[in-house]
Design a protein around this motif. Sequence first.
Motif, short mmCIF file in Angstrom:
data_model
loop_
_atom_site.label_atom_id
_atom_site.label_comp_id
_atom_site.label_asym_id
_atom_site.label_seq_id
_atom_site.Cartn_x
_atom_site.Cartn_y
_atom_site.Cartn_z
N ALA A 46 -4.62 -7.12 -4.37
CA ALA A 46 -3.78 -6.04 -4.91
C ALA A 46 -4.54 -4.73 -5.01
O ALA A 46 -3.96 -3.65 -4.86
CB ALA A 46 -3.24 -6.44 -6.29
N SER A 47 -5.84 -4.80 -5.25
CA SER A 47 -6.63 -3.59 -5.46
C SER A 47 -6.69 -2.69 -4.23
O SER A 47 -6.99 -1.50 -4.36
CB SER A 47 -8.05 -3.98 -5.89
N VAL A 48 -6.44 -3.25 -3.03
CA VAL A 48 -6.50 -2.42 -1.82
C VAL A 48 -5.11 -1.98 -1.37
O VAL A 48 -4.98 -1.35 -0.32
CB VAL A 48 -7.19 -3.19 -0.67
N LEU A 49 -4.09 -2.29 -2.16
CA LEU A 49 -2.72 -1.97 -1.76
C LEU A 49 -2.20 -0.71 -2.42
O LEU A 49 -0.99 -0.42 -2.37
CB LEU A 49 -1.79 -3.16 -2.07
N GLY A 50 -3.07 0.03 -3.06
CA GLY A 50 -2.65 1.29 -3.68
C GLY A 50 -1.61 1.06 -4.75
O GLY A 50 -1.72 0.18 -5.58
N ALA A 66 14.80 -5.01 -0.16
CA ALA A 66 14.22 -6.31 0.11
C ALA A 66 12.96 -6.57 -0.69
O ALA A 66 12.22 -5.64 -1.03
CB ALA A 66 13.89 -6.44 1.60
N ILE A 67 12.75 -7.83 -1.03
CA ILE A 67 11.45 -8.33 -1.46
C ILE A 67 10.81 -8.93 -0.21
O ILE A 67 11.39 -9.82 0.42
CB ILE A 67 11.59 -9.42 -2.54
N LEU A 68 9.65 -8.43 0.20
CA LEU A 68 9.01 -8.87 1.43
C LEU A 68 7.74 -9.67 1.11
O LEU A 68 6.91 -9.24 0.32
CB LEU A 68 8.65 -7.68 2.31
N GLY A 69 7.62 -10.83 1.76
CA GLY A 69 6.46 -11.67 1.55
C GLY A 69 5.23 -11.16 2.28
O GLY A 69 5.31 -10.76 3.44
N VAL A 70 4.09 -11.17 1.61
CA VAL A 70 2.81 -10.76 2.17
C VAL A 70 1.82 -11.92 2.01
O VAL A 70 1.77 -12.54 0.95
CB VAL A 70 2.27 -9.49 1.47
N LYS A 82 -7.79 -7.26 3.91
CA LYS A 82 -7.59 -6.42 5.09
C LYS A 82 -6.26 -6.73 5.77
O LYS A 82 -5.51 -5.82 6.16
CB LYS A 82 -8.73 -6.62 6.07
N ILE A 83 -5.93 -8.01 5.88
CA ILE A 83 -4.66 -8.41 6.52
C ILE A 83 -3.48 -7.96 5.67
O ILE A 83 -2.49 -7.42 6.18
CB ILE A 83 -4.63 -9.93 6.74
N ALA A 84 -3.55 -8.18 4.36
CA ALA A 84 -2.46 -7.79 3.47
C ALA A 84 -2.26 -6.28 3.47
O ALA A 84 -1.12 -5.78 3.44
CB ALA A 84 -2.73 -8.28 2.06
N SER A 85 -3.35 -5.52 3.50
CA SER A 85 -3.25 -4.06 3.53
C SER A 85 -2.53 -3.59 4.79
O SER A 85 -1.68 -2.69 4.73
CB SER A 85 -4.65 -3.45 3.45
N ALA A 86 -2.86 -4.23 5.93
CA ALA A 86 -2.19 -3.87 7.17
C ALA A 86 -0.71 -4.24 7.12
O ALA A 86 0.15 -3.49 7.63
CB ALA A 86 -2.87 -4.57 8.35
N GLU A 87 -0.39 -5.39 6.51
CA GLU A 87 1.01 -5.81 6.38
C GLU A 87 1.82 -4.79 5.58
O GLU A 87 2.91 -4.38 5.99
CB GLU A 87 1.08 -7.18 5.70
N VAL A 88 1.30 -4.43 4.43
CA VAL A 88 2.03 -3.49 3.57
C VAL A 88 2.21 -2.15 4.28
O VAL A 88 3.31 -1.56 4.25
CB VAL A 88 1.29 -3.31 2.23
N ALA A 89 1.18 -1.67 4.96
CA ALA A 89 1.28 -0.40 5.66
C ALA A 89 2.33 -0.45 6.77
O ALA A 89 3.13 0.49 6.94
CB ALA A 89 -0.08 -0.02 6.25
N ASP A 90 2.36 -1.54 7.53
CA ASP A 90 3.33 -1.64 8.63
C ASP A 90 4.74 -1.94 8.13
O ASP A 90 5.72 -1.52 8.74
CB ASP A 90 2.87 -2.70 9.63
N PHE A 91 4.86 -2.69 7.02
CA PHE A 91 6.19 -2.85 6.41
C PHE A 91 6.74 -1.47 6.02
O PHE A 91 7.90 -1.15 6.27
CB PHE A 91 6.10 -3.75 5.18
#
Length: 556
Positions: free
Chosen positions: A267-271, A196-200, A211-220
């Motif tokens: 993007a910089s906080v998403l590893g 899947a391509i998942l929207g963030v 902060k919100i995007a980082s939590a989204e990626v981690a929980d996805f």
Amino acid sequence: MPRACLTARVAALAAVCAVGTPVAIATASAAAGMPASTTLAESAAPGNADNPGVGAVSGIESKIIPLSSVPDGTASPTTTLSGPIVRTPASERATVRAGGTAAVAATSTAQGFLGIATEIDTIPDLSGSVADPDTPLLHLLRNLSPGAPLLLRLGGTSGDDSWWPISGIKERYLYTLTPRWGADVRGLLTALGAKAILGVTLKVDPKINAKIASAEVADFDRYVGASLIDDFELGNEPEFYPLDVVTGRVRGHYTFADYGKKFSNVASVLGGAPLAGPGSGSPHWLPKLGTILSDMPSRLKLATVHAYAMKNCSRITHLSVSEFFARASIHGLADSIHATVKAAAIHGKPLRVDEINGVSCGGKAGLSNSFAEALWALNVLPALWQAGVQGVNFQTVVNSREHIQMNFNQMITAKPSASGWSVSVEPEYYGLLTFAGAAPAGSHLLRISDPSLAHFYQFAVRAPDGSERVVLTNVGSVARTIGVTASGTRGTGSLSLLSAKSLSATAGTTLAGQSLSSRTGQLTGTPSLTLVRPNAKGVYAVRVPAHAAAILTLSA
């Protein structure tokens, strides 16, 4: 068994199962309303109701065969073909010629070329839960990517309007993601063997977006599974964002550099998460894709754009089915996407059209659910392939409680009941199914002559097994016979039709005389095929009814 008979059986079975290959990119026909061409030879072969001038083939085993279970070009020993054979007159001349491989890469076997795009909040309304999966939907989706894993895009507006809640942050979203949602998506992707391509979200206050995007990626990653995620698409159509969610300012306007700065900051906080973007469809942004990519992180994995043939975002807009076949709707659209492909390539990025449909802004009744859109979809796909895109995702939505305004781009409808799930599709799905069967993973687009036939589109494909398929679409009101030649093929071919009563028909679409079962998501009914024997010059006389597509399958 004579070689000609075996060849016919293999080619015909490929058409029955919709697993084969079509033939090359066709040039667009003249706009609807032009006089019919007078250079086409007419066939004297016997006719039937579905295909005037061509007799139907009978005696085909009516057992439903799952598309994913039948290898390309593999004939069942229990399948027999009988019935009239159309013999091409010696005087028949070729009007359409399919030749060598076109200057475009073959479809990938590692990732499906054709997929579906839907909103995050449609799961599990569409797919069901882990405990009660929508099996007919699995078949519908799997049918669209024979020979390669399906790529499903979950995002769009809902990608920006959903989140995994974070303690201490009070943001209002339309949809709250939960571990159960993640499990349902995981179950869907696992059952399909898909990714899947998942929207963030990228559409919130820049002070908290990272902060919100980082939590989204981690929980996805945690609940869906990193191995099932191909990309995270940051934001959806950012050209329409309010100024303050990009820059934090209330007045002024934001530039590409402003957008690129916010994208890069998040993007910089998403590893090392694989990222996609910009997910733009604006005619003002797409020509500037190269500039946009220059301001985005170099580690961006995939460039994504959106495309719609017609716009329906104004109350004064007047659209008609004939506009599906204006040059701007197919080859004009592909030309604009080709420019973005080249811009992305300069930055070393592949490009995917991960949201597309015939009519934007929720579609339009009588158009988005018409057979005309099925024929448009069948022919815009090879045009986009020729344009160099990595793949295409057709949009379907669910008109759930969250969708206040009716959306006519609901291509697939699913309903649970005590007796199990049932599905229904709009005619457009049949156009996608026809293309998928004609061009399985690993297929090569073929070069094709440009006869400039009024009301006609045509393309040709060579499948991995060496078989070829020529697809001829007649959007005019008069049936015609087209003389066809293909490279290296001389044996008897099989002919099937994608048809409905008219371009404006919203029901009654069939492929090879078959329709989709609501209970299985598979074609059912007795296949209707015609065997076509070439003349000594290798020309096949293909009768194409009005408002229909004919698929000529030729074995290697």
